[in-house]
Motif scaffolding. Sequence first.
Motif, short mmCIF file in Angstrom:
data_model
loop_
_atom_site.label_atom_id
_atom_site.label_comp_id
_atom_site.label_asym_id
_atom_site.label_seq_id
_atom_site.Cartn_x
_atom_site.Cartn_y
_atom_site.Cartn_z
N PRO A 132 35.52 42.19 37.10
CA PRO A 132 34.77 42.37 38.34
C PRO A 132 35.55 43.21 39.34
O PRO A 132 36.78 43.22 39.35
N LEU A 133 34.82 43.91 40.18
CA LEU A 133 35.45 44.78 41.18
C LEU A 133 36.46 44.01 42.02
O LEU A 133 37.58 44.49 42.26
N ARG A 134 36.12 42.83 42.46
CA ARG A 134 37.03 42.06 43.30
C ARG A 134 38.33 41.73 42.56
O ARG A 134 39.42 41.80 43.12
N ALA A 135 38.21 41.40 41.25
CA ALA A 135 39.41 41.06 40.48
C ALA A 135 40.34 42.26 40.36
O ALA A 135 41.56 42.13 40.44
N VAL A 136 39.77 43.46 40.17
CA VAL A 136 40.59 44.66 40.08
C VAL A 136 41.30 44.92 41.41
O VAL A 136 42.49 45.26 41.45
N LEU A 137 40.58 44.76 42.52
CA LEU A 137 41.19 44.97 43.84
C LEU A 137 42.26 43.93 44.12
O LEU A 137 43.31 44.24 44.71
N GLU A 138 42.02 42.70 43.72
CA GLU A 138 43.04 41.65 43.91
C GLU A 138 44.29 41.95 43.08
O GLU A 138 45.42 41.73 43.53
N ASP A 139 44.08 42.46 41.87
CA ASP A 139 45.22 42.82 41.02
C ASP A 139 46.02 43.95 41.66
O ASP A 139 47.26 43.94 41.65
N ALA A 140 45.33 44.94 42.24
CA ALA A 140 46.02 46.06 42.88
C ALA A 140 46.76 45.62 44.14
O ALA A 140 47.84 46.13 44.45
N ALA A 141 46.19 44.65 44.87
CA ALA A 141 46.79 44.23 46.13
C ALA A 141 47.87 43.16 45.97
O ALA A 141 48.68 42.96 46.89
N GLU A 142 47.90 42.50 44.82
CA GLU A 142 48.79 41.34 44.64
C GLU A 142 50.27 41.62 44.95
O GLU A 142 50.92 40.82 45.62
N PRO A 143 50.87 42.77 44.54
CA PRO A 143 52.29 42.99 44.85
C PRO A 143 52.59 43.10 46.34
O PRO A 143 53.74 42.97 46.75
N HIS A 144 51.57 43.33 47.17
CA HIS A 144 51.80 43.56 48.60
C HIS A 144 51.38 42.37 49.46
O HIS A 144 51.41 42.45 50.69
#
Length: 438
Positions: A282-294
């Motif tokens: 899901p789009l939200r999961a991809v964005l959460e994965d991208a944002a997780e290190p920050h």
Amino acid sequence: MSQQTAQISDQIGSARHAEPIRMRTLVLLRWVAIAGQLAAVIAARLIGIEFALGPVLALICAMLVMNLWQLLNQPRRISPGRAARHLAFDLVQLSALIALTGGMANPFALLVLVPVTVSATTLNTRQTLVLGLATVVMITLAAWLAVPLHDRHGTPLRIEPLLALGHWVALVIGVGFFAVYAHRVTAELSATSDALFATQMALAREQRLQHLGGVVAAAAHEMGTPLATIKLIAAELVDDLQDRPDLRDDALALRESAERCGNILRSMGRAGKDDLLLHAAPLRAVLEDAAEPHQGRGPSLEILAEGPGIRRDPAITHALRNLIQNAVDFAKSRVVIEGYASASHLTVTIRDDGPGYPAALLARIGDPYLTSRKGGAQRSGYEGMGLGLFIAKTLLERSGAKLDFANGGPGAVVTVRWPLERILMDERAKLGHNPQLE
């Protein structure tokens, strides 16, 4: 991210310190110069122009001897300092030839610009500046000490002093123009090449991390059978060693260790299969994965996304992560990541409440080694090379996206927009339940 940036910086730095120009190239350029000089001497004599033939041939022979010596003793690598000395030798030889063949009256005087132009494309700014100043000095000496040419009747071939001064001024201007122009173009090409290299390294790192999950899953699967055999044999030993308590305790410990290894491999197998097989999310999961290190770096991260399932591409994830990192680095207190789908496009918007982009640089955002914002708003923990936006822009454009950088008052706004057919996951390729080790 900072460790990866340091690794990329080290490798790019090593590339920049490689030999600036091959000796083979310098030798080849000299052969061309020698051939041209001999051809000019022969042509001048054929049309009846008289000059000091002996000294001229001696200078050409000096370059010939230098070239033969370099050809026979060619080093494997050439340092910037050594290259500068060779170019200085070429400059002196050319200037002396010009002085012996009429000075500013010689139509080939413009060739004195060759060494400084080569320096501007291969050496650093300081070495090019020194060689440029030396070129101006040598042009001046060649004009001041020029030996006039004569026709076959002995009549001197001179040009008017004002015209000679104009030729001298043109050559001096040419030194500055060619050096600055060649150095600037080469620097931009080098920056672009380094940035593309950094992009390839970043993408390769993401792909290695993704493939590592597959290796873990395969290892867990392959080790499951021998562990099950060990567990079975240990259980049989426990039953057979009822009358040997000391050995029975060892067999129990062996069985427990085998069970523990099995549990570890089951968890590794699940994680590895998730990383390897989950090509859509899901789009939200991809964005959460991208944002997780920050998360937890200072500014709050808010994700507002309720979209369809999209391709889980490591290049897209890494690019979005770079955009989010840039927003976090310059935000005062808040970064908002929005994602939504329309009838034809999927759009992701990243906003921060920082100082925004300088208006004069908005059209150039995404160029390599371009400082995106001023250091006054930069966070103290920031580490970067000015490549993040370039890497993100390159990777996202390769995935079919278009990017727009703007100021939102306050803060910067980055909008990424894909055509739906380029980013949506294939509904026919949904994965079923992942098997687990028993």
